[in-house]
Design a protein around this motif. Structure first.
Motif, short mmCIF file in Angstrom:
data_model
loop_
_atom_site.label_atom_id
_atom_site.label_comp_id
_atom_site.label_asym_id
_atom_site.label_seq_id
_atom_site.Cartn_x
_atom_site.Cartn_y
_atom_site.Cartn_z
N ARG A 1 2.93 -0.94 -8.75
CA ARG A 1 1.60 -0.37 -8.65
C ARG A 1 1.19 -0.35 -7.18
O ARG A 1 1.32 -1.35 -6.49
CB ARG A 1 0.62 -1.25 -9.44
CG ARG A 1 -0.81 -0.82 -9.35
CD ARG A 1 -1.69 -1.77 -10.20
NE ARG A 1 -3.09 -1.52 -10.02
CZ ARG A 1 -3.83 -2.00 -9.02
NH1 ARG A 1 -3.31 -2.77 -8.11
NH2 ARG A 1 -5.10 -1.72 -8.95
N ILE B 1 -1.29 -0.59 -4.25
CA ILE B 1 -2.57 -1.29 -4.03
C ILE B 1 -3.39 -0.45 -3.05
O ILE B 1 -2.94 -0.16 -1.94
CB ILE B 1 -2.34 -2.71 -3.47
CG1 ILE B 1 -1.35 -3.49 -4.33
CG2 ILE B 1 -3.66 -3.43 -3.31
CD1 ILE B 1 -1.77 -3.74 -5.74
N LYS B 2 -4.57 -0.09 -3.46
CA LYS B 2 -5.44 0.74 -2.61
C LYS B 2 -6.07 -0.13 -1.52
O LYS B 2 -6.35 -1.31 -1.74
CB LYS B 2 -6.52 1.40 -3.45
CG LYS B 2 -5.96 2.34 -4.49
CD LYS B 2 -7.04 2.87 -5.38
CE LYS B 2 -6.40 3.73 -6.47
NZ LYS B 2 -7.27 3.95 -7.59
N GLN C 1 0.82 -1.21 0.00
CA GLN C 1 0.00 0.00 0.00
C GLN C 1 0.85 1.27 0.00
O GLN C 1 0.33 2.35 -0.27
CB GLN C 1 -0.93 0.01 1.21
CG GLN C 1 -1.98 -1.09 1.14
CD GLN C 1 -2.85 -1.10 2.38
OE1 GLN C 1 -3.56 -0.14 2.64
NE2 GLN C 1 -2.79 -2.18 3.13
N GLY D 1 -9.02 -0.43 -0.50
CA GLY D 1 -10.28 -1.04 -0.92
C GLY D 1 -10.10 -2.28 -1.78
O GLY D 1 -11.02 -3.06 -1.96
N GLU D 2 -8.90 -2.46 -2.35
CA GLU D 2 -8.62 -3.61 -3.20
C GLU D 2 -8.15 -4.83 -2.41
O GLU D 2 -8.01 -5.91 -2.96
CB GLU D 2 -7.54 -3.26 -4.24
CG GLU D 2 -7.97 -2.20 -5.22
CD GLU D 2 -6.86 -1.87 -6.18
OE1 GLU D 2 -6.86 -2.47 -7.28
OE2 GLU D 2 -5.99 -1.06 -5.83
N ILE D 3 -7.88 -4.62 -1.14
CA ILE D 3 -7.38 -5.71 -0.30
C ILE D 3 -8.55 -6.41 0.36
O ILE D 3 -9.43 -5.77 0.94
CB ILE D 3 -6.39 -5.17 0.76
CG1 ILE D 3 -5.18 -4.58 0.03
CG2 ILE D 3 -5.98 -6.26 1.73
CD1 ILE D 3 -4.20 -3.91 0.93
N ALA D 4 -8.56 -7.72 0.25
CA ALA D 4 -9.64 -8.51 0.85
C ALA D 4 -9.60 -8.37 2.37
O ALA D 4 -8.53 -8.21 2.97
CB ALA D 4 -9.49 -9.98 0.46
N LYS D 5 -10.77 -8.44 2.97
CA LYS D 5 -10.84 -8.39 4.43
C LYS D 5 -10.28 -9.68 5.01
O LYS D 5 -10.41 -10.75 4.41
CB LYS D 5 -12.28 -8.20 4.88
CG LYS D 5 -12.82 -6.86 4.51
CD LYS D 5 -14.16 -6.60 5.10
CE LYS D 5 -14.51 -5.20 4.66
NZ LYS D 5 -15.67 -4.65 5.08
#
Length: 88
Positions: A69, A71-72, A57, A74-78
């Motif tokens: 790149r 990683i935002k 991130q 919101g793109e990371i799984a809970k």
């Protein structure tokens, strides 16, 4: 129509049955030792995962060669509930 060939396994001798039972017991012991070792790493694993998530991130993730790149969040799984299971 072709006749179906039945699979017939030869009967095991008592020595062979004992050998199989002994090997199965040894495999269960090895498995239990591996699970205990993996469970002992749980606190360290949590730190590794947190460091990885922070890195992707902030500094990014290699997409191709030297291209990174970010990683935002919101793109990371809970994180799933329950304990982390290592498959081996």
């Amino acid at each position: 129509m072709a006749e179906r060939v039945q699979d017939h396994k030869p009967a095991r001798t008592s020595g062979q049955r004992d050998w199989v039972a002994e090997n199965i017991a040894e495999q269960h012991e090895r498995y239990a030792a591996i699970v205990a070792e993996q469970d002992a790493l749980a606190p360290q694993r949590e730190q590794w995962v947190a460091a990885f998530l922070h890195a992707i991130q902030t500094t990014g993730f290699n997409v191709s060669g030297d291209l990174k790149r970010i990683i935002k969040p919101g793109e990371i799984a809970k994180k799933p509930r329950g304990r982390h299971q290592v498959i081996f």
